[in-house]
Design an enzyme around this catalytic site. Sequence first.
Site, PDB file in Angstrom:
ATOM      1  CG  MET A  72      51.233  40.474  43.862  1.00 31.43           C
ATOM      2  SD  MET A  72      52.912  40.049  44.352  1.00 31.43           S
ATOM      3  CE  MET A  72      52.685  38.396  44.959  1.00 31.43           C
ATOM      4  CG  HIS A 128      42.888  37.445  43.807  1.00 31.70           C
ATOM      5  ND1 HIS A 128      43.422  36.330  43.207  1.00 31.70           N
ATOM      6  CD2 HIS A 128      43.896  38.012  44.519  1.00 31.70           C
ATOM      7  CE1 HIS A 128      44.709  36.228  43.536  1.00 31.70           C
ATOM      8  NE2 HIS A 128      45.026  37.221  44.326  1.00 31.70           N
TER       9      HIS A 128
HETATM   10  P1  AMP Z   1      47.994  38.466  46.066  1.00 28.38           P
HETATM   11  O1  AMP Z   1      47.599  38.526  44.635  1.00 28.38           O
HETATM   12  O2  AMP Z   1      48.356  37.093  46.544  1.00 28.38           O
HETATM   13  O3  AMP Z   1      49.012  39.514  46.442  1.00 28.38           O
HETATM   14  O4  AMP Z   1      46.696  38.828  46.899  1.00 28.38           O
HETATM   15  C1  AMP Z   1      45.992  39.999  46.656  1.00 28.38           C
HETATM   16  C2  AMP Z   1      44.956  40.179  47.729  1.00 28.38           C
HETATM   17  O5  AMP Z   1      44.096  39.052  47.753  1.00 28.38           O
HETATM   18  C3  AMP Z   1      45.573  40.290  49.136  1.00 28.38           C
HETATM   19  O6  AMP Z   1      44.840  41.248  49.899  1.00 28.38           O
HETATM   20  C4  AMP Z   1      45.383  38.901  49.671  1.00 28.38           C
HETATM   21  O7  AMP Z   1      45.331  38.849  51.085  1.00 28.38           O
HETATM   22  C5  AMP Z   1      44.057  38.533  49.062  1.00 28.38           C
HETATM   23  N1  AMP Z   1      43.874  37.083  49.020  1.00 28.38           N
HETATM   24  C6  AMP Z   1      44.724  36.161  48.512  1.00 28.38           C
HETATM   25  N2  AMP Z   1      44.237  34.919  48.700  1.00 28.38           N
HETATM   26  C7  AMP Z   1      43.059  35.056  49.350  1.00 28.38           C
HETATM   27  C8  AMP Z   1      42.076  34.145  49.842  1.00 28.38           C
HETATM   28  N3  AMP Z   1      42.192  32.824  49.702  1.00 28.38           N
HETATM   29  N4  AMP Z   1      40.985  34.656  50.459  1.00 28.38           N
HETATM   30  C9  AMP Z   1      40.831  36.004  50.618  1.00 28.38           C
HETATM   31  N5  AMP Z   1      41.726  36.906  50.184  1.00 28.38           N
HETATM   32  C10 AMP Z   1      42.818  36.446  49.552  1.00 28.38           C
END
Ligand code: AMP
Length: 290
Positions: free
Chosen positions: A36, A43
Amino acid sequence: MNRHTTPSEFTTGAGIRAWGADQRAAGLRIGFVPTMGFLHEGHLRLVDAARRVSDVVVMSIFVNPLQFSAGEDLDRYPRDLPRDRSLAAGRGVDALFLPDVSVMYPPGSDTRVVPGPAADRWEGAVRPGHFAGVLTVVAKLFHLVSPDVAIFGQKDAQQAALIRGMVRDLDWPVVVMVSPTTREPDGLALSSRNSYLGASDRAQAVGLSAALRAAHDAWAGGETDGRRLESRARQALEMFPGVRPEYIAVVEPDALAPAETAAAGCLVLIAARVGSTRLIDNVILGEGLA
Ligand code: AMP
């Protein structure tokens, strides 16, 4: 690995599909990292992981309205596309898929993926409809990108488990990989939502990982009773009065049902409010916090 490229950018389904078809025609394996946006190192490590197992990497940036309930932070969710572009370029992303809401959900687009019962627990109990929204957008993105491998973060453990389940149950020809949680030096899991935290809330937010660490230490010391491990985590939170837990649970890894006896591979899940910010985190027993 730093590989400066200027990613190709697509805003339509037809555009990313055609690009993907070209890659496959050239015999290249496609790795996919859905996000997102408001990118952080967590990420970007997913991009690194995708790179290790594929030839080209696609990242999507789409703040999916379907996974936000009324009254949640959809309108104020942080966005910074210029910065995201430059971070993605610096990490060697080959293609960025940047659809807007009208591309993903044109009027009349009302079909939804129905998740299994594991979606009703924990995050799903607090955020009704959240996982139907997540699985629906991931299904659409998978159809548009046709990745060989898709990488998700362990940070969103329930999401990762449900996506694995969807891919298994619907016989999707994509490999789902889950990468470890990237943390700040003090243990706070990186999250786009950390940008909401003022200085005093930021100091309290470390309580989530401290609680997980306490439960993990107790387990490593021989305590395997799920309830007692939860109590250890709650005790650790007493040091952080600004952290208001919504749930703390020791669960088994697939259905995420509470684990009476905690074996290696079980998870400790936590969701908590710090000020007005809602944060989640988890640890895998036997792996610990990185
Ligand atoms: P988001 O943008 O929050 O929807 O996250 C996108 C992807 O990044 C998802 O697969 C999340 O689980 C992963 N993600 C977010 N924060 C972290 C983190 N601190 N460590 C590893 N992966 C992450």
